[in-house]
Scaffold this motif. Structure first.
Motif, PDB file in Angstrom:
ATOM      1  N   PRO A  13      44.570  44.797  36.896  1.00 16.90           N
ATOM      2  CA  PRO A  13      45.074  46.166  36.734  1.00 16.90           C
ATOM      3  C   PRO A  13      44.352  47.153  37.635  1.00 16.90           C
ATOM      4  N   LEU A  14      43.053  46.908  37.867  1.00 21.05           N
ATOM      5  CA  LEU A  14      42.217  47.703  38.764  1.00 21.05           C
ATOM      6  C   LEU A  14      41.351  46.745  39.562  1.00 21.05           C
ATOM      7  N   LEU A  15      41.051  47.098  40.799  1.00 20.00           N
ATOM      8  CA  LEU A  15      40.108  46.292  41.568  1.00 20.00           C
ATOM      9  C   LEU A  15      38.700  46.471  41.021  1.00 20.00           C
ATOM     10  N   ASN A  16      37.916  45.414  41.137  1.00 21.11           N
ATOM     11  CA  ASN A  16      36.494  45.523  40.808  1.00 21.11           C
ATOM     12  C   ASN A  16      35.760  46.266  41.916  1.00 21.11           C
ATOM     13  N   GLN A  17      34.603  46.802  41.579  1.00 24.92           N
ATOM     14  CA  GLN A  17      33.744  47.451  42.583  1.00 24.92           C
ATOM     15  C   GLN A  17      32.865  46.364  43.207  1.00 24.92           C
ATOM     16  N   GLY A  18      33.460  45.584  44.048  1.00 25.52           N
ATOM     17  CA  GLY A  18      32.792  44.446  44.665  1.00 25.52           C
ATOM     18  C   GLY A  18      33.780  43.768  45.581  1.00 25.52           C
ATOM     19  N   HIS A  19      33.653  42.468  45.721  1.00 26.95           N
ATOM     20  CA  HIS A  19      34.613  41.705  46.512  1.00 26.95           C
ATOM     21  C   HIS A  19      35.429  40.844  45.560  1.00 26.95           C
ATOM     22  N   THR A  20      36.593  40.391  46.000  1.00 28.40           N
ATOM     23  CA  THR A  20      37.537  39.766  45.066  1.00 28.40           C
ATOM     24  C   THR A  20      37.461  38.246  45.055  1.00 28.40           C
ATOM     25  N   GLN A  21      36.577  37.646  45.849  1.00 28.04           N
ATOM     26  CA  GLN A  21      36.508  36.189  45.839  1.00 28.04           C
ATOM     27  C   GLN A  21      36.099  35.653  44.464  1.00 28.04           C
ATOM     28  N   MET A  22      34.999  36.141  43.924  1.00 30.88           N
ATOM     29  CA  MET A  22      34.536  35.604  42.639  1.00 30.88           C
ATOM     30  C   MET A  22      35.492  35.959  41.488  1.00 30.88           C
ATOM     31  N   PRO A  23      36.061  37.165  41.433  1.00 31.58           N
ATOM     32  CA  PRO A  23      37.105  37.396  40.422  1.00 31.58           C
ATOM     33  C   PRO A  23      38.289  36.451  40.550  1.00 31.58           C
ATOM     34  N   ALA A  24      38.661  36.069  41.784  1.00 30.71           N
ATOM     35  CA  ALA A  24      39.769  35.132  41.963  1.00 30.71           C
ATOM     36  C   ALA A  24      39.434  33.777  41.351  1.00 30.71           C
ATOM     37  N   TYR A  25      38.197  33.330  41.529  1.00 29.95           N
ATOM     38  CA  TYR A  25      37.778  32.086  40.874  1.00 29.95           C
ATOM     39  C   TYR A  25      37.788  32.244  39.357  1.00 29.95           C
ATOM     40  N   ALA A  26      37.290  33.396  38.877  1.00 28.29           N
ATOM     41  CA  ALA A  26      37.258  33.631  37.428  1.00 28.29           C
ATOM     42  C   ALA A  26      38.664  33.646  36.839  1.00 28.29           C
ATOM     43  N   ILE A  27      39.601  34.261  37.546  1.00 31.49           N
ATOM     44  CA  ILE A  27      40.984  34.315  37.061  1.00 31.49           C
ATOM     45  C   ILE A  27      41.561  32.909  36.958  1.00 31.49           C
ATOM     46  N   GLY A  28      41.269  32.069  37.958  1.00 31.08           N
ATOM     47  CA  GLY A  28      41.739  30.688  37.899  1.00 31.08           C
ATOM     48  C   GLY A  28      41.129  29.924  36.741  1.00 31.08           C
ATOM     49  N   GLU A  29      39.820  30.094  36.543  1.00 32.50           N
ATOM     50  CA  GLU A  29      39.137  29.418  35.432  1.00 32.50           C
ATOM     51  C   GLU A  29      39.685  29.898  34.081  1.00 32.50           C
ATOM     52  N   LYS A  30      39.845  31.198  33.942  1.00 31.04           N
ATOM     53  CA  LYS A  30      40.347  31.774  32.693  1.00 31.04           C
ATOM     54  C   LYS A  30      41.786  31.339  32.427  1.00 31.04           C
ATOM     55  N   ALA A  31      42.608  31.335  33.464  1.00 29.77           N
ATOM     56  CA  ALA A  31      44.010  30.933  33.296  1.00 29.77           C
ATOM     57  C   ALA A  31      44.102  29.507  32.776  1.00 29.77           C
ATOM     58  N   ALA A  32      43.307  28.609  33.323  1.00 30.33           N
ATOM     59  CA  ALA A  32      43.328  27.220  32.875  1.00 30.33           C
ATOM     60  C   ALA A  32      42.931  27.125  31.408  1.00 30.33           C
ATOM     61  N   ASP A  33      41.909  27.881  31.019  1.00 23.36           N
ATOM     62  CA  ASP A  33      41.497  27.874  29.609  1.00 23.36           C
ATOM     63  C   ASP A  33      42.576  28.450  28.699  1.00 23.36           C
ATOM     64  N   LEU A  34      43.243  29.499  29.159  1.00 26.91           N
ATOM     65  CA  LEU A  34      44.333  30.070  28.359  1.00 26.91           C
ATOM     66  C   LEU A  34      45.431  29.043  28.132  1.00 26.91           C
ATOM     67  N   ILE A  35      45.770  28.308  29.166  1.00 34.34           N
ATOM     68  CA  ILE A  35      46.831  27.302  29.049  1.00 34.34           C
ATOM     69  C   ILE A  35      46.394  26.166  28.128  1.00 34.34           C
ATOM     70  N   LYS A  36      45.124  25.782  28.255  1.00 35.13           N
ATOM     71  CA  LYS A  36      44.603  24.687  27.419  1.00 35.13           C
ATOM     72  C   LYS A  36      44.276  25.138  25.999  1.00 35.13           C
ATOM     73  N   GLY A  37      44.219  26.466  25.782  1.00 34.62           N
ATOM     74  CA  GLY A  37      43.922  26.984  24.461  1.00 34.62           C
ATOM     75  C   GLY A  37      42.472  26.855  24.068  1.00 34.62           C
ATOM     76  N   VAL A  38      41.581  26.944  25.053  1.00 35.19           N
ATOM     77  CA  VAL A  38      40.146  26.870  24.758  1.00 35.19           C
ATOM     78  C   VAL A  38      39.506  28.199  25.132  1.00 35.19           C
ATOM     79  N   PHE A  39      38.294  28.414  24.647  1.00 42.19           N
ATOM     80  CA  PHE A  39      37.592  29.674  24.872  1.00 42.19           C
ATOM     81  C   PHE A  39      36.236  29.405  25.499  1.00 42.19           C
ATOM     82  N   LEU A  40      35.863  30.241  26.441  1.00 40.58           N
ATOM     83  CA  LEU A  40      34.566  30.116  27.094  1.00 40.58           C
ATOM     84  C   LEU A  40      33.464  30.447  26.103  1.00 40.58           C
ATOM     85  N   GLN A  41      32.469  29.575  26.037  1.00 35.69           N
ATOM     86  CA  GLN A  41      31.309  29.827  25.191  1.00 35.69           C
ATOM     87  C   GLN A  41      30.291  30.613  25.997  1.00 35.69           C
TER      88      GLN A  41
END
Length: 589
Positions: free
Chosen positions: A552-580
């Motif tokens: 919704p808003l860009l981070n105050q940084g670079h977008t490479q690491m958020p892009a990895y985080a979005i991929g990791e989070k998306a996979a967990d959402l699909i699998k129905g698991v939560f990050l500890q």
């Protein structure tokens, strides 16, 4: 570090289809395929990364531009930037822009993600997913915040060994009021200081999202040189479901591939909205103008385009061997540099030539500016919408000339040397759009960034350039070594007024390649929201988007690491698991 994955024969039905093998898409596909019961297909428009040496040699990034390995997108004219068009290069191969970016791991601040106001996407949670992705390898000289890093992720990261010029610039930054905190770009807790930016480089090679796809089982299929035309939707009205993907093969033939469970669109901020639009998801009037039947009228598809604008300020010096120009521009130097990388995994081509980094707040510098003072603001926020814990701008340096392509005469590396300090604008007010040129998937989208349309953006970026110039021309480490600017037309003096920087900014601003926001998440009452907080496309079952377009808003940084985080989070959402999330020490502990 070339990929060992063979191109396996593809089937006609998979559980999950990932449309786009870029940064986020590769992560999603690899994580879903960790379950051997899932059959996963990732579809990539470009080549396999193993065919492109310059995706592994970090210093060879520019050799991918203006080729088939680049989407070759050029923006529409930007009135705020004196009508200029900007080349918005994006990686078009397996791994996507992770294979051509600046390798920088600059997360932003936790407040950046709290500001999304989306369940499951708090600063703590997004930082946790960035940490999950990371396999950090420290160096003896680097003072790492060990608790902030991850050590068992699939993305290799290490600190960058600085050229002498970068250490001098760090001295100048400190003398100009930005204290040194070595690992601040990992911790995200300092909006005004300088430090070191870890890189997606390890032992001389670039690490990319394609590394996630290594050594996966036969349940993961990779299909390259294949363009996603559209997602096939079945059903009507409130019962629409994504069931298949229509693709265009390399030979031009069209076919459909079915998905039993879900389809994930990961084409990036430029291509994800166009896939949705061609699928009949988007503003009805735009779709009808291209003869596309509107299945879901979502006005926000392709809107809210954001980017971080940067300005290079170049300086020349005659002091030898403090930049890396002598390692690149002397006769025979580039051949030796290539040998060093190829044989010994060292030298100037083994890393991206960025050096010192800093965040800065500009409150004090702008407090007497009428526009700054008269602009509307929310309580506890500045006119850009930021809290005092978030930086207004970033500064980072180059360790050699290596600048924009329009400057054709580089230093000779013997008597002349050059470096730059770059000013980067955070929290831009200007918004652009991505629209279709036609319904033909072979046509690139129409990208209108609308750079510098808002005067506040011009104000902050020009003040950032003035501050950057002061760092170099007045700072402790560099004031005595600067002979002038490079090239001469960029000359600026120690006491240049901010107003003098405005035309310079409009003529020299360029993209930092951080596009995002074009398929943004949002609440149910946000009519421009394309996705819900689980990345599901509104009005369609079995369809998600996962890449920087969801921000919704860009981070105050670079977008490479958020892009990895979005991929990791998306996979967990699909699998129905939560990050500890591990317990974090209290501030100041």
């Amino acid at each position: 570090m070339t990929s060992s994955i063979a191109l396996r024969p593809e089937g006609t039905v998979y559980d999950y289809i990932v449309c786009g093998g870029g940064t986020s898409g590769s992560v999603v596909a690899a994580r879903l395929a960790e379950d051997p019961n899932n059959s996963v297909l990732v579809i990539e428009a470009g080549q396999h990364n193993s065919l492109l040496e310059n995706t592994v040699m970090a210093g060879g990034w520019k050799n991918n531009f203006d080729t088939e390995a680049d989407w070759n997108i050029i923006t529409e004219p930007n009135p705020g930037a004196n009508g200029r068009q900007v080349k918005a290069s994006r990686g078009r191969f397996l791994g996507g822009s992770s294979g051509v970016n600046g390798t920088l791991c600059i997360r932003g601040t936790k407040q950046d993600y709290d500001d999304w106001n989306m369940p499951g996407w708090s600063g703590n949670e997004v930082f946790g997913y960035m940490k999950k992705a990371e396999n950090f390898h420290t160096k003896k000289w680097f003072k790492a915040d060990e608790n902030a890093h991850g050590y068992d992720g699939l993305l290799n990261i290490e600190p960058h060994d600085l050229a002498p010029i970068s250490n001098l610039i760090l001295d100048s930054m400190q003398s100009q009021g930005m204290p040194l905190q070595p690992d601040m770009f990992t911790t995200g807790d300092n909006p005004h200081g300088c430090g070191h930016a870890p890189r997606t480089v390890y032992k001389g090679d670039r690490a990319t999202a394609a590394d996630y796809l290594l050594n996966k089982g036969p349940n993961l299929a990779i299909k390259t040189d294949t363009t996603v035309d559209k997602v096939i939707l079945e059903g009507k009205d409130s019962d629409l479901k994504a069931t298949a993907v229509r693709v265009i093969e390399k030979d031009g033939t069209s076919r459909e591939i079915k998905a039993n469970k879900e389809i994930i669109v990961s084409g990036g901020a430029y291509c994800s909205p166009t896939i949705l639009l061609r699928s009949g998801i988007g503003p009805k009037s735009q779709l009808e103008s291209h003869g596309i039947d509107c299945k879901v009228d979502l006005p926000g598809v392709g809107k809210n385009l954001m980017d971080h604008l940067i300005v290079f300020i170049f300086y020349s010096t005659t002091k030898p061997n403090i930049t890396n120009d002598h390692l690149l521009y002397r006769p025979g130097a580039i051949a030796e540099a290539y040998r060093q990388w190829k044989v010994e995994k060292r030298g100037p081509l083994s890393a991206f030539p960025f050096g010192a980094f800093a965040f800065a707040r500009l409150d004090e510098r702008l407090k007497s500016e009428p526009l700054w003072n008269s602009a509307s603001r929310k309580e506890g926020r500045d006119p850009m919408g930021l809290t005092p814990s978030q930086p207004n701008v970033e500064f980072f340096s180059t360790e050699c000339y290596g600048g924009p392509k329009q400057y054709a005469e580089p230093p000779n590396g013997e008597t002349t040397h050059a470096f730059s300090l770059i000013a980067e604008l955070f929290a831009p007010k200007s918004r652009g759009s991505v629209t279709l040129k036609s319904a033909d998937p072979k046509d690139n989208p129409v990208v209108d960034h609308n750079y510098l349309a808002e005067e506040l953006d011009v104000l902050v970026l020009s003040e950032a350039c003035k501050f950057a110039n002061e760092i170099i021309t007045q700072g402790k480490g560099t004031a005595d070594i600067v002979e002038g600017s490079w090239p001469a037309k960029l000359t600026h003096h120690k006491n240049t007024k901010r107003e003098d920087w405005v035309p310079f900014v409009k003529d020299n601003a360029t993209t930092c390649y951080h596009p995002g926001g074009t398929c943004k998440m949002g609440s149910n009452d946000d009519k421009m929201a394309v996705l819900d907080h689980e990345l599901k496309v509104r009005g369609v079952k079995g369809l998600r988007v996962a890449d920087t377009s969801v921000m919704p808003l860009l981070n105050q940084g670079h977008t490479q690491m958020p892009a990895y985080a979005i991929g990791e989070k998306a996979a967990d959402l699909i699998k129905g698991v939560f990050l500890q999330l591990s317990a974090e020490p209290a501030a100041g502990a």
